[in-house]
Design a protein around this motif. Structure first.
Motif, PDB file in Angstrom:
ATOM      1  N   ILE A 172     -36.856  64.522  11.794  1.00 11.04           N
ATOM      2  CA  ILE A 172     -36.274  65.244  13.132  1.00 11.04           C
ATOM      3  C   ILE A 172     -34.896  65.304  12.952  1.00 11.04           C
ATOM      4  O   ILE A 172     -34.209  66.305  13.392  1.00 11.04           O
ATOM      5  CB  ILE A 172     -36.586  64.289  14.318  1.00 11.04           C
ATOM      6  N   TYR A 173     -34.107  64.273  12.484  1.00  9.07           N
ATOM      7  CA  TYR A 173     -32.627  64.187  12.612  1.00  9.07           C
ATOM      8  C   TYR A 173     -31.968  65.285  11.537  1.00  9.07           C
ATOM      9  O   TYR A 173     -31.172  66.205  11.954  1.00  9.07           O
ATOM     10  CB  TYR A 173     -32.131  62.887  12.097  1.00  9.07           C
ATOM     11  N   ALA A 174     -32.890  65.490  10.638  1.00  3.42           N
ATOM     12  CA  ALA A 174     -32.425  66.660   9.343  1.00  3.42           C
ATOM     13  C   ALA A 174     -32.634  68.116  10.108  1.00  3.42           C
ATOM     14  O   ALA A 174     -31.794  68.772  10.081  1.00  3.42           O
ATOM     15  CB  ALA A 174     -33.263  66.431   8.380  1.00  3.42           C
ATOM     16  N   ALA A 175     -33.772  68.004  10.865  1.00  4.31           N
ATOM     17  CA  ALA A 175     -34.025  69.303  11.476  1.00  4.31           C
ATOM     18  C   ALA A 175     -32.944  69.710  12.654  1.00  4.31           C
ATOM     19  O   ALA A 175     -32.277  71.067  12.674  1.00  4.31           O
ATOM     20  CB  ALA A 175     -35.516  69.262  12.173  1.00  4.31           C
ATOM     21  N   ILE A 176     -32.722  68.855  13.480  1.00  7.99           N
ATOM     22  CA  ILE A 176     -31.563  68.903  14.397  1.00  7.99           C
ATOM     23  C   ILE A 176     -30.187  69.399  13.704  1.00  7.99           C
ATOM     24  O   ILE A 176     -29.586  70.162  14.424  1.00  7.99           O
ATOM     25  CB  ILE A 176     -31.430  67.640  15.401  1.00  7.99           C
ATOM     26  N   SER A 177     -29.829  68.488  12.575  1.00 15.62           N
ATOM     27  CA  SER A 177     -28.483  68.737  12.083  1.00 15.62           C
ATOM     28  C   SER A 177     -28.554  70.494  11.580  1.00 15.62           C
ATOM     29  O   SER A 177     -27.316  70.942  11.754  1.00 15.62           O
ATOM     30  CB  SER A 177     -28.371  67.832  10.906  1.00 15.62           C
ATOM     31  N   GLY A 196     -40.466  74.448   9.494  1.00 15.59           N
ATOM     32  CA  GLY A 196     -40.506  74.772   8.129  1.00 15.59           C
ATOM     33  C   GLY A 196     -40.425  73.562   7.117  1.00 15.59           C
ATOM     34  O   GLY A 196     -40.997  73.602   6.092  1.00 15.59           O
ATOM     35  N   PHE A 197     -39.910  72.272   7.624  1.00 17.16           N
ATOM     36  CA  PHE A 197     -40.113  71.155   6.544  1.00 17.16           C
ATOM     37  C   PHE A 197     -41.569  70.752   6.628  1.00 17.16           C
ATOM     38  O   PHE A 197     -42.056  70.456   5.516  1.00 17.16           O
ATOM     39  CB  PHE A 197     -39.173  69.946   7.648  1.00 17.16           C
ATOM     40  N   GLU A 198     -42.286  70.873   7.786  1.00 17.03           N
ATOM     41  CA  GLU A 198     -43.563  70.737   7.622  1.00 17.03           C
ATOM     42  C   GLU A 198     -44.463  71.372   6.637  1.00 17.03           C
ATOM     43  O   GLU A 198     -45.423  70.860   5.827  1.00 17.03           O
ATOM     44  CB  GLU A 198     -44.322  70.565   9.251  1.00 17.03           C
ATOM     45  N   ILE A 199     -44.084  72.867   6.889  1.00 15.79           N
ATOM     46  CA  ILE A 199     -45.037  73.826   5.905  1.00 15.79           C
ATOM     47  C   ILE A 199     -44.403  73.474   4.447  1.00 15.79           C
ATOM     48  O   ILE A 199     -45.457  73.361   3.659  1.00 15.79           O
ATOM     49  CB  ILE A 199     -44.592  75.190   6.361  1.00 15.79           C
TER      50      ILE A 199
END
Length: 260
Positions: A172-177, A196-199
């Motif tokens: 989550i933190y990486a996605a927010i960044s 995108g990370f999940e996919i």
């Protein structure tokens, strides 16, 4: 400095979560008293109302924990407070991990409080009388005796749960960044990045055909339980995920961040 940052985060979480924990304890105690003093149907309405309130509080405490974990990272590092935080004599990694560690600790606290809230149900007269007839010490002894051969499996299972929680948070933190790098609609950017990370993880799992990249996938986690090799694979996968997302968040915050 890391310990001071963690202490600061713990206090910030505690100011909001402790009142909710206290409310859960109070409602749980009232529910236990209601069970002991009143029997159905006289006390049914009160018990049902208190039970509903308790369930809502338990749901609320988990939601609040998640909101605080995400919100404090965003406002504290990517908002106006970021100017102050990044001026502290410490590295970007310490700023990130202070929030990760605090979030994990409070998540565990929330689970413990939620689990403890079921204790009043043991005070139901009809149920407690049956419990009193059981030799608790004997049962506990047998449980530990039966679990002894599976100590390694149990320990690995606990480590997997903790590692999975950490992996979920750093993802989550990486996605927010990354989302913050968008000039506009940064929240939408963070959400799309997370998706995108999940996919990407699913594609990698499909290509590798292994459980190495299973993180919070509960069916995969349950399949792994009981198999030391599978559990080790899942744990290693969690560690890899944590390392990758931590590096992503660090690179963005340390090298690409623009607070203007």
């Amino acid at each position: 400095m890391l310990s001071k940052l963690i202490g600061y985060e713990m206090k910030a979480f505690g100011r909001i979560l402790f009142p909710v924990y206290l409310a859960i304890v109070v409602v749980a105690v009232l529910l236990g008293i209601d069970f002991r003093l009143f029997s159905a149907p006289e006390g049914a309405a009160g018990s049902v109302a208190l039970t509903i309130i308790l369930v809502l509080l338990i749901v609320a405490v988990f939601l609040i924990t998640i909101i605080l974990s995400v919100g404090r990272f965003y406002t504290n590092l990517l908002g106006r407070e970021g100017y102050l935080m990044f001026s502290l004599p410490t590295g970007t990694g310490s700023l990130i991990w202070a929030k990760v560690i605090s979030s994990v600790i409070w998540s565990l606290f929330s689970v413990i409080v939620a689990a403890a809230s079921v204790i009043p149900f043991f005070l139901i007269p009809s149920f407690s009388e049956e419990v009193e007839k059981i030799e608790i010490s004997s049962i506990v002894s047998k449980v530990f005796e039966a679990a002894a051969p599976y100590t390694a499996t149990i320990v690995l299972g606990v480590l997997i749960v903790i590692a999975s929680t950490v992996a979920a948070i750093v993802r989550i933190y990486a996605a927010i960044s990354i989302g913050h790098l968008w000039s506009d609609h940064r929240i939408i950017g963070a959400v799309l990045t997370y998706i995108g990370f999940e996919i990407l993880e699913l594609i990698i799992m499909a290509i590798l055909g292994s459980s190495l990249f299973i993180t919070i996938n509960l069916p995969g986690l349950f399949r792994a339980m009981g198999s030391i090799g599978a559990e080790v694979s899942v744990l290693l996968g969690c560690i890899v995920i944590i390392a990758i997302y931590s590096i992503v968040a660090w690179i963005v915050l340390d090298r690409k961040l623009n607070l203007e």
